[in-house]
Design a protein around this motif. Structure first.
Motif, PDB file in Angstrom:
ATOM      1  N   GLU A 174       0.825  -1.217   0.084  1.00 18.71           N
ATOM      2  CA  GLU A 174      -0.041   0.167   0.019  1.00 18.71           C
ATOM      3  C   GLU A 174       0.860   1.323  -0.006  1.00 18.71           C
ATOM      4  OE1 GLU A 174      -2.913  -1.088  -0.643  1.00 18.71           O
ATOM      5  OE2 GLU A 174      -2.433  -3.158   0.130  1.00 18.71           O
ATOM      6  N   THR A 175       0.743   1.945  -0.910  1.00 20.04           N
ATOM      7  CA  THR A 175       1.628   3.092  -1.294  1.00 20.04           C
ATOM      8  C   THR A 175       0.574   4.452  -0.994  1.00 20.04           C
ATOM      9  OG1 THR A 175       1.451   3.029  -3.416  1.00 20.04           O
ATOM     10  CG2 THR A 175       3.593   2.056  -2.295  1.00 20.04           C
ATOM     11  N   PHE A 176       1.233   5.846  -0.886  1.00 22.20           N
ATOM     12  CA  PHE A 176       0.441   6.796  -0.851  1.00 22.20           C
ATOM     13  C   PHE A 176       1.526   7.841  -1.467  1.00 22.20           C
ATOM     14  CE2 PHE A 176      -2.121  10.612   0.281  1.00 22.20           C
ATOM     15  CZ  PHE A 176      -3.252  10.259   0.297  1.00 22.20           C
ATOM     16  N   GLY A 177       1.004   8.424  -2.537  1.00 23.20           N
ATOM     17  CA  GLY A 177       2.062   9.021  -3.342  1.00 23.20           C
ATOM     18  C   GLY A 177       3.258   8.129  -3.766  1.00 23.20           C
ATOM     19  N   THR A 178       4.481   8.175  -3.355  1.00 17.01           N
ATOM     20  CA  THR A 178       5.423   7.307  -3.781  1.00 17.01           C
ATOM     21  C   THR A 178       6.107   6.728  -2.528  1.00 17.01           C
ATOM     22  OG1 THR A 178       6.999   8.974  -4.167  1.00 17.01           O
ATOM     23  CG2 THR A 178       5.802   8.090  -5.921  1.00 17.01           C
ATOM     24  N   ASP A 179       5.285   7.110  -1.268  1.00 16.38           N
ATOM     25  CA  ASP A 179       5.779   6.527  -0.062  1.00 16.38           C
ATOM     26  C   ASP A 179       5.041   5.113   0.271  1.00 16.38           C
ATOM     27  OD1 ASP A 179       7.475   8.670   0.193  1.00 16.38           O
ATOM     28  OD2 ASP A 179       5.647   9.825   1.266  1.00 16.38           O
TER      29      ASP A 179
ATOM     30  N   ARG B 126      -5.333   1.195   9.751  1.00 12.34           N
ATOM     31  CA  ARG B 126      -5.704   2.096  10.726  1.00 12.34           C
ATOM     32  C   ARG B 126      -5.590   1.509  12.294  1.00 12.34           C
ATOM     33  NH1 ARG B 126     -10.359   2.156  13.289  1.00 12.34           N
ATOM     34  NH2 ARG B 126     -11.381   1.218  11.415  1.00 12.34           N
ATOM     35  N   LEU B 127      -6.053   0.123  12.378  1.00 17.74           N
ATOM     36  CA  LEU B 127      -6.034  -0.486  13.670  1.00 17.74           C
ATOM     37  C   LEU B 127      -4.541  -1.014  14.072  1.00 17.74           C
ATOM     38  CD1 LEU B 127      -9.004  -3.032  13.481  1.00 17.74           C
ATOM     39  CD2 LEU B 127      -8.736  -1.265  14.938  1.00 17.74           C
ATOM     40  N   ALA B 128      -3.774  -1.207  13.039  1.00 17.68           N
ATOM     41  CA  ALA B 128      -2.471  -1.572  13.429  1.00 17.68           C
ATOM     42  C   ALA B 128      -1.541  -0.618  13.429  1.00 17.68           C
ATOM     43  CB  ALA B 128      -1.792  -2.878  12.143  1.00 17.68           C
ATOM     44  N   LEU B 129      -1.285   0.424  12.491  1.00 15.44           N
ATOM     45  CA  LEU B 129      -0.493   1.570  12.331  1.00 15.44           C
ATOM     46  C   LEU B 129      -1.086   3.071  12.774  1.00 15.44           C
ATOM     47  CD1 LEU B 129       0.885   0.388   8.849  1.00 15.44           C
ATOM     48  CD2 LEU B 129       1.556  -0.450  11.410  1.00 15.44           C
ATOM     49  N   GLY B 130      -2.239   3.163  13.008  1.00 15.40           N
ATOM     50  CA  GLY B 130      -2.904   4.427  13.080  1.00 15.40           C
ATOM     51  C   GLY B 130      -2.839   5.276  12.165  1.00 15.40           C
ATOM     52  N   THR B 131      -2.540   4.774  10.729  1.00  9.04           N
ATOM     53  CA  THR B 131      -2.693   5.588   9.734  1.00  9.04           C
ATOM     54  C   THR B 131      -4.075   5.376   8.822  1.00  9.04           C
ATOM     55  OG1 THR B 131      -0.522   5.273   9.066  1.00  9.04           O
ATOM     56  CG2 THR B 131      -1.734   6.090   7.221  1.00  9.04           C
ATOM     57  N   ASP B 132      -4.834   6.632   8.952  1.00 10.42           N
ATOM     58  CA  ASP B 132      -6.268   6.372   8.369  1.00 10.42           C
ATOM     59  C   ASP B 132      -5.839   6.981   6.679  1.00 10.42           C
ATOM     60  OD1 ASP B 132      -8.975   6.903   7.472  1.00 10.42           O
ATOM     61  OD2 ASP B 132      -9.477   7.453   9.410  1.00 10.42           O
ATOM     62  N   LEU B 133      -6.078   5.791   5.963  1.00  8.47           N
ATOM     63  CA  LEU B 133      -5.960   5.808   4.395  1.00  8.47           C
ATOM     64  C   LEU B 133      -7.027   6.310   3.952  1.00  8.47           C
ATOM     65  CD1 LEU B 133      -3.811   2.906   3.451  1.00  8.47           C
ATOM     66  CD2 LEU B 133      -2.913   5.174   3.557  1.00  8.47           C
ATOM     67  N   VAL B 134      -8.339   6.555   4.269  1.00 13.40           N
ATOM     68  CA  VAL B 134      -9.356   6.896   3.688  1.00 13.40           C
ATOM     69  C   VAL B 134      -9.353   8.402   3.917  1.00 13.40           C
ATOM     70  CG1 VAL B 134     -11.844   7.053   3.819  1.00 13.40           C
ATOM     71  CG2 VAL B 134     -10.873   4.767   3.938  1.00 13.40           C
ATOM     72  N   ARG B 135      -9.089   8.853   5.060  1.00 14.54           N
ATOM     73  CA  ARG B 135      -9.117  10.134   5.408  1.00 14.54           C
ATOM     74  C   ARG B 135      -7.891  11.049   4.554  1.00 14.54           C
ATOM     75  NH1 ARG B 135     -11.298  13.064   9.654  1.00 14.54           N
ATOM     76  NH2 ARG B 135     -10.068  15.125  10.054  1.00 14.54           N
ATOM     77  N   ALA B 136      -6.731  10.175   4.546  1.00 15.02           N
ATOM     78  CA  ALA B 136      -5.730  10.851   3.777  1.00 15.02           C
ATOM     79  C   ALA B 136      -6.222  10.746   2.220  1.00 15.02           C
ATOM     80  CB  ALA B 136      -4.323   9.904   3.775  1.00 15.02           C
TER      81      ALA B 136
ATOM     82  N   VAL C 239      -9.185  11.272   1.052  1.00 18.19           N
ATOM     83  CA  VAL C 239     -10.283  12.335   0.935  1.00 18.19           C
ATOM     84  C   VAL C 239      -9.736  13.912   1.202  1.00 18.19           C
ATOM     85  CG1 VAL C 239     -12.426  13.439   1.941  1.00 18.19           C
ATOM     86  CG2 VAL C 239     -12.098  10.840   1.549  1.00 18.19           C
ATOM     87  N   ALA C 240      -8.656  13.863   2.074  1.00 21.00           N
ATOM     88  CA  ALA C 240      -7.803  15.049   2.523  1.00 21.00           C
ATOM     89  C   ALA C 240      -7.202  15.519   1.282  1.00 21.00           C
ATOM     90  CB  ALA C 240      -6.937  15.056   3.510  1.00 21.00           C
TER      91      ALA C 240
ATOM     92  N   GLY D 197      -7.510  18.892  -1.561  1.00 23.81           N
ATOM     93  CA  GLY D 197      -6.151  19.680  -1.488  1.00 23.81           C
ATOM     94  C   GLY D 197      -5.580  20.095  -0.257  1.00 23.81           C
ATOM     95  N   GLU D 198      -6.008  19.509   0.783  1.00 20.47           N
ATOM     96  CA  GLU D 198      -5.411  19.357   2.138  1.00 20.47           C
ATOM     97  C   GLU D 198      -4.252  18.366   2.466  1.00 20.47           C
ATOM     98  OE1 GLU D 198      -8.606  19.244   4.950  1.00 20.47           O
ATOM     99  OE2 GLU D 198      -9.751  20.880   4.048  1.00 20.47           O
ATOM    100  N   PRO D 199      -3.464  18.839   3.385  1.00 18.48           N
ATOM    101  CA  PRO D 199      -2.350  17.802   3.583  1.00 18.48           C
ATOM    102  C   PRO D 199      -2.872  16.693   4.289  1.00 18.48           C
ATOM    103  CG  PRO D 199      -2.504  19.827   5.102  1.00 18.48           C
ATOM    104  CD  PRO D 199      -3.375  19.974   3.872  1.00 18.48           C
ATOM    105  N   ALA D 200      -2.255  15.448   4.050  1.00 11.26           N
ATOM    106  CA  ALA D 200      -2.816  14.151   4.621  1.00 11.26           C
ATOM    107  C   ALA D 200      -2.589  14.396   6.168  1.00 11.26           C
ATOM    108  CB  ALA D 200      -1.998  13.050   4.121  1.00 11.26           C
ATOM    109  N   PRO D 201      -3.453  14.099   7.020  1.00  8.60           N
ATOM    110  CA  PRO D 201      -3.448  13.936   8.403  1.00  8.60           C
ATOM    111  C   PRO D 201      -2.144  13.005   8.712  1.00  8.60           C
ATOM    112  CG  PRO D 201      -5.236  12.556   7.626  1.00  8.60           C
ATOM    113  CD  PRO D 201      -4.969  13.095   6.514  1.00  8.60           C
ATOM    114  N   PRO D 202      -1.435  13.574   9.871  1.00  9.38           N
ATOM    115  CA  PRO D 202      -0.090  12.882  10.323  1.00  9.38           C
ATOM    116  C   PRO D 202      -0.537  11.315  10.558  1.00  9.38           C
ATOM    117  CG  PRO D 202      -0.802  14.230  11.752  1.00  9.38           C
ATOM    118  CD  PRO D 202      -1.729  14.559  10.776  1.00  9.38           C
ATOM    119  N   ALA D 203       0.394  10.412  10.520  1.00  7.38           N
ATOM    120  CA  ALA D 203       0.182   9.048  10.851  1.00  7.38           C
ATOM    121  C   ALA D 203       0.573   8.888  12.290  1.00  7.38           C
ATOM    122  CB  ALA D 203       1.229   8.173  10.295  1.00  7.38           C
ATOM    123  N   ALA D 204      -0.229   8.211  12.868  1.00  2.00           N
ATOM    124  CA  ALA D 204       0.073   7.778  14.473  1.00  2.00           C
ATOM    125  C   ALA D 204       1.227   6.937  14.659  1.00  2.00           C
ATOM    126  CB  ALA D 204      -1.347   7.352  15.357  1.00  2.00           C
TER     127      ALA D 204
END
Length: 414
Positions: free
Chosen positions: A207-212, A294-304, A306-307, A311-318
């Motif tokens: 699973e990538t977001f951008g190229t990360d 989200r459960l394992a890593l605290g990263t909400d990919l859906v929110r990211a 939609v953000a 045109g908003e920055p992705a929320p920081p990963a927990a």
């Protein structure tokens, strides 16, 4: 001024509802644009604003956007359904809004074009051929295998994907696919089929977001000849060297395809110890993988996602380093769904289980799973170790399975 987010159609299970909820949480009014909004029960249940339009035509979606300008500003356009990612990207580009390159995602969705691009870029892929006749399918099967995998060049959710043990079986399945003029959404299909070498190693997704790289997922698949995903583990418990190889080949694939905006889901299989890209999907993963992340890593990919569309920055990963697993309930053969309340209570009582659900009601038929639509329910578990998460999900699934009543005579439900 009211800010609107246009959601072009939706997937029927999984994250569709969550896209709308996250948009609202980010201060936008979600508007589902759909040919048939009644297809999605959550529209009525959540009172979601919607508009009826021909969602295969970007001009029709642009007409909806034009109407909304009387009330506010269309701030973003996206889709949770792979089928409509190109349309959403085209509309976003026309409105000057954030989104992926429409031409790139359109090419990516065609599995033949995607393979040719990846192969030309030196990204490891299975041997493949795009065919248009039975005879071509048989010849390709004999050259690439057998066995070979035969699949539509446009598709999702393992629909129409089958392992064929010989040339004649490959030709027969190809003929069936070539006879289909439209998919389950009523969208036109090209008269092309992909035949590819069968890779026998373990299966993963990245699973990538951008190229990360967000995470590497271990995948579980049901019995052949079909390729129904029956479970996922996040993150995959693999050695560091293999993790790095999987991550590297996924990022190379994303870049070669000209993606790199928002989420992408890259499916990979090992063969002779080497990672090969089976396909890249220019969207969020399905199969409840975003929930596991989200459960394992605290990263909400859906929110990211939609953000990003807004045109908003992705929320920081927990900063979380846990583990999560899902197991899907499937039937081994024909049967019916029985006592659901007891099965659900039993699954939910397992330590570590975060969610359990059944998709059928008592008395509904069940059959051997051939694609994702035949999955009957799921159990999701989370824990601080990979073994504990997997075991909890499997223990919960064993209890959920008590809801199934199998029939010895297939003719009873076929």
């Amino acid at each position: 001024m009211t800010a609107f987010l246009l959601l072009v159609e939706s997937n029927t299970t999984g994250t569709g509802r969550e896209f709308a909820r996250q948009a609202a949480d980010l201060g936008a009014v979600p508007v589902l644009v759909a040919a048939d909004p009644g297809r999605y029960p959550y529209v009525r249940e959540d009172g979601l604003r919607h508009a009826v339009a021909d969602t295969t035509d970007p001009r029709a979606v642009l007409d909806v956007a034009a109407e909304l300008r009387h009330e506010g500003e269309v701030r973003g356009v996206t889709s949770s359904s792979e089928y409509y990612v190109p349309v959403a990207a085209t509309v976003a580009r026309a409105l000057g809004l954030p989104g992926p390159d429409p031409q790139r995602v359109t090419s990516c969705r065609h599995k033949g074009e995607q393979r040719r691009t990846l192969h030309a870029a030196g990204v490891p892929v299975p041997g493949f051929a795009v065919v248009t006749t039975e005879a071509e399918a048989e010849e390709a099967a004999l050259r690439l295998g057998p066995p070979v995998v035969v699949k539509p060049v446009l598709g999702s959710g393992s629909l129409g994907v089958r392992l064929c043990p010989d040339g004649r079986t490959a030709a027969k399945h190809a003929a069936d696919l070539l006879s289909r003029t439209a998919n389950e959404r009523g969208m036109s299909l090209p008269r092309e089929v992909l035949v590819e070498s069968y890779l026998t190693g373990r299966e993963f997704s990245v699973e990538t977001f951008g190229t990360d790289v967000v995470t590497v997922v271990a995948k579980h698949v049901g019995p052949l000849p079909d390729f129904v995903e029956t479970g996922h583990d996040v993150p995959a418990a693999v050695p560091d060297g293999l993790h790095d190889e999987l991550a590297d080949v996924a990022v190379r694939a994303v870049r070669a395809l000209g993606l790199g905006w928002g989420a992408a889901h890259t499916e990979i299989r090992l063969e002779d110890g080497r990672a090969h890209v089976v396909e890249v999907n220019p969207r969020l993963a399905g199969g409840r993988i975003p929930d596991l992340v989200r459960l394992a890593l605290g990263t909400d990919l859906v929110r990211a996602q939609v953000a990003a569309a807004l045109g908003e920055p992705a929320p920081p990963a927990a900063a979380r380093h846990g583990h999560a697993a899902i197991r899907f309930l499937t039937a081994d053969g024909p049967g019916t769904v029985g006592a659901t309340d007891e099965a659900l209570a039993g699954a939910r009582a397992v330590t570590g289980v975060a969610d359990a659900a059944l998709y059928r009601t008592p008395g509904e038929p069940a059959r051997r799973a051939t694609d994702f639509r035949d999955r009957l329910g799921h159990v999701i578990a989370a824990a601080d170790g990979p073994g504990r998460a997997r075991q909890a999900a499997e223990d919960g699934l064993a209890r959920l399975r008590t809801a199934l009543q199998h029939h010895e005579n297939p003719g009873e439900t076929e």
